[in-house]
Design a protein around this motif. Sequence first.
Motif, short mmCIF file in Angstrom:
data_model
loop_
_atom_site.label_atom_id
_atom_site.label_comp_id
_atom_site.label_asym_id
_atom_site.label_seq_id
_atom_site.Cartn_x
_atom_site.Cartn_y
_atom_site.Cartn_z
N HIS A 83 0.85 -1.19 0.00
CA HIS A 83 0.00 0.00 0.00
C HIS A 83 0.88 1.24 0.00
O HIS A 83 1.77 1.36 0.84
N LEU A 84 0.65 2.12 -0.97
CA LEU A 84 1.42 3.37 -1.08
C LEU A 84 2.93 3.14 -0.99
O LEU A 84 3.63 3.89 -0.31
N GLY A 85 3.41 2.12 -1.63
CA GLY A 85 4.85 1.89 -1.66
C GLY A 85 5.39 1.16 -0.45
O GLY A 85 6.60 0.92 -0.36
N ASN A 86 4.53 0.82 0.49
CA ASN A 86 4.98 0.06 1.66
C ASN A 86 4.47 -1.37 1.58
O ASN A 86 3.37 -1.61 1.10
N LEU A 87 5.27 -2.28 2.10
CA LEU A 87 4.79 -3.65 2.28
C LEU A 87 4.09 -3.66 3.64
O LEU A 87 4.71 -3.55 4.68
N VAL A 88 2.75 -3.74 3.61
CA VAL A 88 1.99 -3.60 4.84
C VAL A 88 1.97 -4.90 5.61
O VAL A 88 2.17 -4.93 6.82
N GLU A 89 1.73 -5.99 4.88
CA GLU A 89 1.58 -7.25 5.58
C GLU A 89 1.94 -8.38 4.64
O GLU A 89 1.68 -8.32 3.44
N GLU A 90 2.56 -9.41 5.19
CA GLU A 90 2.77 -10.61 4.38
C GLU A 90 2.64 -11.82 5.27
O GLU A 90 2.95 -11.78 6.47
N GLY A 91 2.13 -12.89 4.69
CA GLY A 91 1.92 -14.09 5.49
C GLY A 91 1.28 -15.17 4.64
O GLY A 91 1.07 -14.97 3.44
N PRO A 92 0.94 -16.30 5.25
CA PRO A 92 0.29 -17.37 4.52
C PRO A 92 -1.03 -16.86 3.96
O PRO A 92 -1.76 -16.14 4.63
N THR A 93 -1.34 -17.25 2.72
CA THR A 93 -2.50 -16.72 2.04
C THR A 93 -3.78 -16.92 2.83
O THR A 93 -4.57 -15.99 3.01
N ASP A 94 -3.99 -18.15 3.35
CA ASP A 94 -5.25 -18.40 4.04
C ASP A 94 -5.41 -17.49 5.25
O ASP A 94 -6.49 -17.00 5.56
N LEU A 95 -4.27 -17.20 5.92
CA LEU A 95 -4.33 -16.35 7.09
C LEU A 95 -4.64 -14.90 6.70
O LEU A 95 -5.46 -14.22 7.32
N ILE A 96 -3.96 -14.42 5.64
CA ILE A 96 -4.17 -13.05 5.19
C ILE A 96 -5.64 -12.85 4.84
O ILE A 96 -6.23 -11.81 5.13
#
Lengths: 458, 292
Positions: B261-274
């Motif tokens: 979002h807006l050039g930042n990596l806001v969140e990353e994780g396992p797809t099902d969790l996201i």
Amino acid sequence: MNTAIIAALLLILLGIAYQTGCSRSRSLTLGGEARLHSRPVYHGALVAIWSLTPALLILALWALFGDTASRAYLLAQLPPETSSLAPADLDGAIRRIRQIESGFGIIGDAQPWENQAAEALREFRILTSAAIIAAAAGTGALALWFARSRISLRLRARNEVERMVSWAMIGCSIVAILTTAGIVASLLVEAIRFFTFVSPIDFFFGTVWNPGFSTTGHGSAGEYGLLPLLWGTLMVATIAILVALPIGLLTAIYLTQYASPRLRGFVKPIIEILAGIPTIVYGFFALVTVGPFLAGLGNLLGLDIRATSALTAGIVMGIMIIPFISSLSDDIIRQVPRAMRDGSLGLGATQSETIKRIILPAALPGIVGAFLLAVSRAIGETMIVVLAAGNSPYLRLNPGEPVSTVTVTIVNQLTGDTDFASPQSLVAFALGLTLFAMTLILNVAALYIVRRYREQYE
Amino acid sequence: MTENTRLEATEMNMPAATILARSDLYHMPSTTVRTPDAEPRSAKVIARNVSVFYGPKQALFDVSIDIPEKSVTAFIGPSGCGKSTFLRCLNRMNDTIDGCRVSGQIALDGSDIFAPSLDVVELRARVGMVFQKPNPFPKSIYENVAYGPRIHGLARSKADLDEIVASSLQKASLWNEVKDRLHEPGTGLSGGQQQRLCIARAIAVSPEVILMDEPCSALDPIATARIEELIDELKQNFTIVIVTHSMQQAARVSQRTAFFHLGNLVEEGPTDLIFTSPGEKRTQDYITGRFG
Ligand SMILES: Nc1ncnc2c1ncn2[C@@H]1O[C@H](COP(=O)(O)OP(=O)(O)OP(=O)(O)O)[C@@H](O)[C@H]1O
Ligand SMILES: [Mg+2]
């Protein structure tokens, strides 16, 4: 004076008509929810066209036939003794009278009858021009009134205006086509006259160019073999292309693929300045700088190179064509979609592999087109060759020797005293026709190639 | 450990310490909300503090992420948030853009891709790319696929090359449709076929990582489904990173998801969790369609 008045009147008519159309159509919608089919500007334009066209037609008719009318009137005014004059003398008399009337370029004293006729002519002229202006204004006003009365909510003014605009454009392109056709026809007629003196076989396949002088009479004095000239033309053009194509193409590749935008913004205009140099200046350059340099170089190497030779003219012409090839190829290479380039680079191709295998093949038809246009430009080039090729119409293989080309020969045959009844002058038309045919074929080939491959990357 | 790190995720069956030992990612001071996989794979690509500038304008801010081997990682986020920009960093396609500057570290199999000793041509052969818009070369279908193997000298003979072309087209599930017209222009295929041709072209150089920038954005649902199937098969052998605007697609094909979002990596994780319980309000808002 008259012209200024007419132009002013036409402009006023135009303005009034346009305003009338606009305001009349707008007033129709004042009532409420009624909607015009076309916007008021179209109604304005339509009324303007309607009222201007008849006025312009009348003026055009006058421009075409006014001269004949005034001449007929003058003839009727002349005293009876002039009727015995020969046609040529009669023309002279009429010309004198007109000069007296306009007050320019009168030679000698005017005879009383001439003054009388001039006076009559002046009256006639004032009357008719007033009449014409009145007629134009009258029909203009009438047409305006008519066009205004046509305005209604449903009037498809937009469509009508569009149609008239497209007719006007067709008219313009017809002018261009007719001009071309006229040039070709006049070349053709004169060339056919030439071929009554010299047989086409002798002309197209003759190997000796020695036309002699036109003063020697109307016989086919001299020999008119085209081949030495054609050979010279091809040799100079080939040398020019050999110089221009690699330099121009590599420049384009460098500027589009490697150069930074800053460098490009700096280099490109400089190259384009080359295109703006008048060819006669290139001619000086060839004559004063390149020719002696090549001759000196030839000396060093033990080659016999003349200062004015096919080589000198060809090299300088090549320099002249560089910007032509480089900016055309530049545009063409630029049109290859960036996605092609990225696709190739993304697969791990190097820049030069990408250029060689993707960009140049995709741009090739366009580049061939540019090349053919450059060749036809080289073939038609005159000034450099006049100054730097040595003007020596002999069949020679060595590019270090002077040659002559078709264009130079045309210049030679048409400068000085020319008598358009002699083959010495008429041959210029046959040469021009040959040149025209050559460049035409090249251009058609270029267009064909470009069109055939254009949709490749769409 | 930063406050944002969510190591207490319930699905984990591996001790946190093991995960931490495998990656320094979770030691880094960062605003990104991270959740490691239950069974972490080794990272194929490691990016640390990657920032990208287009001229004076910064498009990406300190992005750090691990991309696990032989799985599909999806990048999602609103338009203009820098997904493509980050994707292009991974095979240094940003080098080809005038005025673009990249800072930070990216490692492929542990070696720095910005190292002067690294050959960018070789990097791009290892990290292939499929573009958003199908961009087949104006050549025949065969030549399109053979292009990469040719320039990298992967085929020793004509038969070899034929074999590579055929197997790449098969892997891209395009073979049956084009096997009779290999020498017709690739630009004459339909949009979906062209995109699969581009995938075949990328596979043909046997890359280790395939970057896909919205590969289905120009395709109909049927062609999209085929490409998704294809991605699912490809992940057996390749590491895949895919940019997508479709939440469903990200949920269907990917194992891990990263939200920009807006050039930042806001969140990353396992797809099902996201997609079920995102750790960040912005992620939740985006996924549920509240913005973007
Ligand atoms: N070549 C470029 N020159 C200048 N700015 C660029 C360039 N490419 C991208 N940007 C800017 O960088 C930012 C991120 O762009 P990017 O293309 O990475 O977005 P994205 O997430 O892929 O968006 P989308 O989903 O619409 O493709 C945008 O603000 C964009 O304007
Ligand atoms: Mg994008």
